[in-house]
Design a protein around this motif. Structure first.
Motif: not given
Length: 299
Positions: A221-226
């Motif tokens: 979630s953190a990766w794809y959001s960024s």
């Protein structure tokens, strides 16, 4: 966006279909569908046709993504599974590292249709390699649970569509989210009464797996959001398409270098030593955060 929605909603049903029919035919069929949909996207005469082709692209992608780990399990011996996952992660990260720069280069010399056309020869090459190299393990032949598949699609599709619309149309978005949650409840209730599960809830009773799933959700979630928002931020700052691609490249490139190393280490030492971000002292002894007793269980 339609491709992402399709992938999210069909990963589990296509994984179940792969168990029924065999991994190889579903994997190669997904590859073929992705290539044909990419060709259709490049030749689409209008928005409606492009939308349909993008959905088919997502369906093909989901078939490949959902069965990759299963194919790896049948190719590598168990003692080299960490190395295998590391190599696969390296390949994925390398593709992610080259994609922004490649896309920027294509857009400087060709229209947007070129972004889809380039997938066609790559898909053909992947099908040829897979046809000659992938193992052919027979499927289980068990009945495919169409009702659970439909509930899975409704649950994930309605929920994420509602989340996507929440800032633009609050009331319809909340109704969609509620519909997704309701479909999810029905899916869980149905799965509890099934023997061949589409959604393997029983695995979450294993503490290590439950924490691993939670950590993976947070990490991705953190990766794809960024990663999804970064191009828009850079474009708004006035950086060119080529510059945006170059700035985004180091992120997955670092993963490409680190993944095989982590995979090799995972075959030799407890994976929690590699995954845990920190540790703390509990009253009953040392325990790695978020609660895995590495010295006691070897998890």
């Amino acid at each position: 966006m339609p491709t992402s929605f399709t992938v999210v909603t069909t990963l589990l049903p296509l994984a179940s279909l792969g168990e029924k029919l065999g991994f190889r035919p579903v994997f190669l069929g997904g590859f073929a569908l992705f290539g044909l949909a990419s060709l259709g996207s490049a030749m689409a005469p209008g928005f409606e046709a492009l939308l349909v082709c993008r959905i088919l692209q997502g369906l093909g992608s989901a078939a490949v993504m959902s069965l990759t780990a299963g194919m790896i399990r049948h190719i590598y011996p168990l003692k080299q599974l960490g190395r295998a996952i590391g190599i696969n992660s390296m390949v994925v990260a390398t593709a992610g590292a080259s994609a922004p720069s490649l896309a920027a280069a294509i857009l400087t010399v060709a229209p947007w249709q070129g972004l889809f056309a380039v997938h066609v020869p790559v898909s053909i090459l992947g099908i040829v390699i897979g046809w000659r190299s992938l193992p052919d393990h027979p499927g289980t032949g068990r009945r495919f649970d169409w009702a659970s598949a439909a509930l899975n699609i409704a649950s994930f599709g309605l929920f994420f569509l509602g989340v996507d619309l929440v800032l633009h149309a609050t009331i319809p978005a909340l109704l969609l989210i509620a519909g997704g949650v309701g479909a999810g409840v029905l899916l869980v209730q149905r799965q509890l009464s099934q023997t061949a599960l589409l959604l393997p809830l029983d695995l979450l009773r294993i503490r290590v797996i439950a924490f691993s799933v939670a950590a993976s959700i947070c990490a991705f979630s953190a990766w794809y959001s960024s990663y999804v928002s970064l191009p828009f931020l850079l474009q708004e700052a006035g950086i060119s398409q080529g510059g945006t691609g170059l700035i985004m490249t180091p992120w997955p490139l670092g993963m490409a270098f680190g993944a095989p190393v982590a995979g090799r280490l995972a075959d030799r030492i407890p994976t929690a030593w590699l995954c845990a971000a920190g540790w703390r002292r509990w009253p009953r002894g040392w325990r790695w955060w978020p609660g895995c007793r590495c010295w006691a269980t070897g998890c």
